[in-house]
Design a protein around this motif. Structure first.
Motif, PDB file in Angstrom:
ATOM      1  N   ARG A   2      97.999 -18.597 -41.795  1.00 59.04           N
ATOM      2  CA  ARG A   2      97.369 -18.446 -40.492  1.00 59.04           C
ATOM      3  C   ARG A   2      96.295 -17.363 -40.496  1.00 59.04           C
ATOM      4  NH1 ARG A   2     102.733 -19.722 -37.141  1.00 59.04           N
ATOM      5  NH2 ARG A   2     102.887 -21.603 -38.390  1.00 59.04           N
ATOM      6  N   THR A   4      92.622 -15.662 -41.241  1.00 65.84           N
ATOM      7  CA  THR A   4      91.299 -16.242 -41.019  1.00 65.84           C
ATOM      8  C   THR A   4      90.387 -16.100 -42.216  1.00 65.84           C
ATOM      9  OG1 THR A   4      91.138 -14.297 -39.667  1.00 65.84           O
ATOM     10  CG2 THR A   4      90.795 -16.394 -38.568  1.00 65.84           C
ATOM     11  N   LYS A   7      89.342 -19.182 -44.027  1.00 65.56           N
ATOM     12  CA  LYS A   7      88.566 -20.111 -43.204  1.00 65.56           C
ATOM     13  C   LYS A   7      87.103 -19.659 -43.147  1.00 65.56           C
ATOM     14  CE  LYS A   7      92.675 -21.291 -40.717  1.00 65.56           C
ATOM     15  NZ  LYS A   7      93.566 -20.942 -39.605  1.00 65.56           N
ATOM     16  N   ILE A   8      86.914 -18.349 -43.100  1.00 66.05           N
ATOM     17  CA  ILE A   8      85.538 -17.822 -43.113  1.00 66.05           C
ATOM     18  C   ILE A   8      84.878 -18.147 -44.455  1.00 66.05           C
ATOM     19  CG2 ILE A   8      84.147 -15.712 -43.055  1.00 66.05           C
ATOM     20  CD1 ILE A   8      86.293 -14.593 -41.125  1.00 66.05           C
ATOM     21  N   CYS A  10      85.576 -20.632 -46.335  1.00 65.40           N
ATOM     22  CA  CYS A  10      85.314 -22.082 -46.298  1.00 65.40           C
ATOM     23  C   CYS A  10      84.000 -22.372 -45.587  1.00 65.40           C
ATOM     24  CB  CYS A  10      86.481 -22.775 -45.590  1.00 65.40           C
ATOM     25  SG  CYS A  10      86.138 -24.437 -45.035  1.00 65.40           S
ATOM     26  N   VAL A  11      83.814 -21.780 -44.401  1.00 65.73           N
ATOM     27  CA  VAL A  11      82.588 -22.034 -43.631  1.00 65.73           C
ATOM     28  C   VAL A  11      81.368 -21.520 -44.392  1.00 65.73           C
ATOM     29  CG1 VAL A  11      81.366 -21.507 -41.491  1.00 65.73           C
ATOM     30  CG2 VAL A  11      83.788 -22.040 -41.438  1.00 65.73           C
ATOM     31  N   LEU A 199      88.298 -26.804 -46.502  1.00 67.12           N
ATOM     32  CA  LEU A 199      88.213 -27.488 -45.213  1.00 67.12           C
ATOM     33  C   LEU A 199      89.389 -28.460 -45.061  1.00 67.12           C
ATOM     34  CD1 LEU A 199      86.208 -27.711 -42.748  1.00 67.12           C
ATOM     35  CD2 LEU A 199      85.486 -29.857 -43.770  1.00 67.12           C
ATOM     36  N   TRP A 202      92.498 -26.513 -44.366  1.00 70.41           N
ATOM     37  CA  TRP A 202      92.493 -26.060 -42.966  1.00 70.41           C
ATOM     38  C   TRP A 202      92.985 -27.195 -42.053  1.00 70.41           C
ATOM     39  CZ3 TRP A 202      87.447 -23.830 -40.310  1.00 70.41           C
ATOM     40  CH2 TRP A 202      87.786 -23.310 -39.048  1.00 70.41           C
ATOM     41  N   MET A 203      92.399 -28.382 -42.222  1.00 72.74           N
ATOM     42  CA  MET A 203      92.781 -29.509 -41.376  1.00 72.74           C
ATOM     43  C   MET A 203      94.256 -29.836 -41.549  1.00 72.74           C
ATOM     44  SD  MET A 203      89.365 -31.673 -42.137  1.00 72.74           S
ATOM     45  CE  MET A 203      89.634 -33.174 -41.248  1.00 72.74           C
ATOM     46  N   LEU A 206      96.530 -27.329 -39.763  1.00 72.44           N
ATOM     47  CA  LEU A 206      96.557 -27.562 -38.317  1.00 72.44           C
ATOM     48  C   LEU A 206      97.552 -28.672 -37.991  1.00 72.44           C
ATOM     49  CD1 LEU A 206      92.809 -27.385 -37.206  1.00 72.44           C
ATOM     50  CD2 LEU A 206      94.592 -25.686 -36.922  1.00 72.44           C
ATOM     51  N   ARG A 209     101.117 -27.531 -38.269  1.00 69.07           N
ATOM     52  CA  ARG A 209     101.527 -26.726 -37.111  1.00 69.07           C
ATOM     53  C   ARG A 209     101.815 -27.610 -35.905  1.00 69.07           C
ATOM     54  NH1 ARG A 209      96.858 -22.361 -37.439  1.00 69.07           N
ATOM     55  NH2 ARG A 209      97.603 -21.696 -35.413  1.00 69.07           N
ATOM     56  N   ILE A 210     101.041 -28.688 -35.741  1.00 69.68           N
ATOM     57  CA  ILE A 210     101.316 -29.609 -34.632  1.00 69.68           C
ATOM     58  C   ILE A 210     102.674 -30.287 -34.844  1.00 69.68           C
ATOM     59  CG2 ILE A 210     100.606 -31.773 -33.565  1.00 69.68           C
ATOM     60  CD1 ILE A 210      97.711 -30.891 -33.950  1.00 69.68           C
TER      61      ILE A 210
ATOM     62  N   LYS B   4      85.307 -13.544 -35.638  1.00 63.96           N
ATOM     63  CA  LYS B   4      85.279 -14.613 -36.647  1.00 63.96           C
ATOM     64  C   LYS B   4      83.941 -15.337 -36.600  1.00 63.96           C
ATOM     65  CE  LYS B   4      89.933 -15.749 -35.848  1.00 63.96           C
ATOM     66  NZ  LYS B   4      90.726 -16.727 -35.151  1.00 63.96           N
ATOM     67  N   SER B   8      80.999 -15.535 -39.479  1.00 63.49           N
ATOM     68  CA  SER B   8      80.533 -16.775 -40.111  1.00 63.49           C
ATOM     69  C   SER B   8      79.046 -16.974 -39.854  1.00 63.49           C
ATOM     70  CB  SER B   8      81.346 -17.968 -39.626  1.00 63.49           C
ATOM     71  OG  SER B   8      81.377 -18.011 -38.242  1.00 63.49           O
ATOM     72  N   PHE B  11      77.199 -14.876 -42.283  1.00 62.68           N
ATOM     73  CA  PHE B  11      77.200 -15.505 -43.598  1.00 62.68           C
ATOM     74  C   PHE B  11      76.123 -16.579 -43.693  1.00 62.68           C
ATOM     75  CE2 PHE B  11      81.551 -14.000 -44.676  1.00 62.68           C
ATOM     76  CZ  PHE B  11      81.262 -13.585 -45.963  1.00 62.68           C
ATOM     77  N   PHE B  56      77.590 -29.976 -38.931  1.00 56.55           N
ATOM     78  CA  PHE B  56      78.626 -29.158 -39.563  1.00 56.55           C
ATOM     79  C   PHE B  56      79.108 -28.071 -38.609  1.00 56.55           C
ATOM     80  CE2 PHE B  56      79.624 -25.471 -42.338  1.00 56.55           C
ATOM     81  CZ  PHE B  56      80.823 -25.968 -42.802  1.00 56.55           C
ATOM     82  N   ILE B  60      82.911 -27.444 -37.208  1.00 53.93           N
ATOM     83  CA  ILE B  60      83.603 -26.167 -37.401  1.00 53.93           C
ATOM     84  C   ILE B  60      84.022 -25.565 -36.063  1.00 53.93           C
ATOM     85  CG2 ILE B  60      83.307 -23.790 -38.198  1.00 53.93           C
ATOM     86  CD1 ILE B  60      83.838 -25.825 -40.414  1.00 53.93           C
ATOM     87  N   LEU B  63      87.041 -27.331 -34.926  1.00 58.51           N
ATOM     88  CA  LEU B  63      88.234 -26.914 -35.672  1.00 58.51           C
ATOM     89  C   LEU B  63      88.710 -25.542 -35.215  1.00 58.51           C
ATOM     90  CD1 LEU B  63      87.804 -27.932 -39.426  1.00 58.51           C
ATOM     91  CD2 LEU B  63      89.550 -28.650 -37.839  1.00 58.51           C
ATOM     92  N   LEU B  66      90.442 -25.924 -31.893  1.00 60.49           N
ATOM     93  CA  LEU B  66      91.738 -26.574 -32.064  1.00 60.49           C
ATOM     94  C   LEU B  66      92.746 -25.586 -32.634  1.00 60.49           C
ATOM     95  CD1 LEU B  66      93.146 -29.366 -31.915  1.00 60.49           C
ATOM     96  CD2 LEU B  66      92.474 -29.735 -34.268  1.00 60.49           C
ATOM     97  N   ASP B  67      92.288 -24.802 -33.610  1.00 65.23           N
ATOM     98  CA  ASP B  67      93.132 -23.781 -34.232  1.00 65.23           C
ATOM     99  C   ASP B  67      93.632 -22.812 -33.165  1.00 65.23           C
ATOM    100  OD1 ASP B  67      94.160 -21.740 -35.880  1.00 65.23           O
ATOM    101  OD2 ASP B  67      92.828 -22.341 -37.500  1.00 65.23           O
ATOM    102  N   ILE B  70      96.274 -24.399 -30.841  1.00 59.01           N
ATOM    103  CA  ILE B  70      97.580 -24.510 -31.486  1.00 59.01           C
ATOM    104  C   ILE B  70      98.250 -23.145 -31.553  1.00 59.01           C
ATOM    105  CG2 ILE B  70      98.760 -25.105 -33.634  1.00 59.01           C
ATOM    106  CD1 ILE B  70      96.615 -27.248 -34.070  1.00 59.01           C
ATOM    107  N   GLU B  74     101.850 -22.132 -30.010  1.00 59.63           N
ATOM    108  CA  GLU B  74     102.898 -21.506 -30.825  1.00 59.63           C
ATOM    109  C   GLU B  74     103.401 -20.236 -30.166  1.00 59.63           C
ATOM    110  OE1 GLU B  74     101.568 -23.055 -35.241  1.00 59.63           O
ATOM    111  OE2 GLU B  74     100.744 -21.208 -34.437  1.00 59.63           O
TER     112      GLU B  74
END
Lengths: 221, 79
Positions: A2, A4, A7-8, A10-11, A199, A202-203, A206, A209-210, B4, B8, B11, B56, B60, B63, B66-67, B70, B74
């Motif tokens: 979980r 980040t 994920k950064i 990845c982007v 990526l 990451w998907m 998610l 978690r669902i 975050k 990004s 970057f 893209f 992102i 996503l 959505l993250d 969730i 939780e």
């Protein structure tokens, strides 16, 4: 998973892939011309799919050893993203082939083997979808998963290499030879593979978690 | 969340600048496979980059949202 930071990464890698993949110089080749840049987008789909299926396979074994339903959730989530990657890889491959090999589907051994591999994993999802009992479904799916992984390896890594193929690295072909990526292309190709894989990861997380939330909710209700 | 996004964005900006700096040379060639160099010098290839980058970025952002959703679910579930 979980945090980040990855994920950064990845982007950042994918942003670099998209911009650098189109703008940085590539070797000039006949027939494929600029479409050589598809290497940064089409091939990572397959690398990603193989990695995701491998992770799923590991969790399938883990489930059979532990009986923990969470391992089953992880296993199926990775399969689902892997299947998505395989569909994207197949579509992009057919689009690319249409303009470089002359037709979208030329019964190339790698195309055929991949299609068989995809059907196996579609069958996995159908098998799962057809069962209600959670434990039974998880067990069967895990066993089936292990078998399909064991079949995927020869289908993708051995069979296509034993016959002539249009794909590079298999037989004579007009494109680039056996990954003669020059150092320029490597600079983008490897980050691209890592980026697209992250990526997918990451998907998949998610989705896991669902599944956990759904499971919790159903147990409470 | 804001942090975050900012990181990004930073970057991507950095990579754009790096690429603009590294790609100032354009080749003039004859009797070689036709590549899109002319198109690039006309600036049209940047349109493609822009379109791809937009799609893209959209994926992102989707996503990330959505993250976040969730994560919220939780947190509520744990109580």
């Amino acid at each position: 998973m979980r945090q980040t930071w990855w994920k950064i990464i990845c982007v950042a890698l994918l942003t670099y892939t998209i911009i650098g993949g189109i703008l940085l110089p590539v070797p000039a080749r006949f027939i494929i011309n600029e479409s050589i840049r598809n290497l940064y987008f089409h091939v990572p789909m397959w690398f990603g799919m193989i990695l995701l299926f491998t992770i799923s396979f590991v969790y399938a074994i883990k489930y059979l050893r532990s009986g923990d339903i969470k391992d089953d959730f992880k296993s199926v989530a990775f399969i689902k993203v892997g299947v998505l990657f395989s569909i994207l890889g197949m579509l992009t491959g057919m689009e690319w082939a249409n303009y470089t090999w002359g037709e979208a589907w030329s019964n190339d051994p790698k195309q055929l083997a991949t299609a068989v591999c995809m059907l196996m994993y579609f069958a996995y999802l159908i098998l799962r979808g057809g069962m209600k009992d959670e434990e039974k479904r998880a067990k069967l799916a895990a066993v089936y998963n292990i078998f399909s992984f064991a079949l995927m390896v020869p289908l993708l890594f051995i069979l296509p290499r034993m016959v002539d193929s249009l794909h590079p690295g298999n037989g004579g072909n007009p494109g680039f030879n056996a990954y003669d990526l020059d150092s320029q292309m490597r600079l983008i190709f490897y980050p691209a593979v890592i980026g697209w894989f992250l990526l997918g990861l990451w998907m998949a997380t998610l989705r896991v978690r669902i599944y956990y939330l759904q499971h919790q909710y159903e147990n409470e209700a | 969340m804001k942090m975050k996004l900012k990181t990004s964005l930073l970057f991507s900006l950095l990579s754009i600048i790096m690429l603009l700096l590294t790609h100032t040379n354009s080749w003039a060639q004859q009797d070689v496979p036709e590549m899109a160099d002319a198109m690039r010098s006309n600036g049209k290839i940047f349109v493609v980059v822009l379109v791809l980058a937009t799609i893209f970025a959209g994926i992102i952002i989707y996503l990330i949202r959505l993250d976040k959703k969730i994560t919220n679910l939780e947190k509520n579930n744990i109580r």
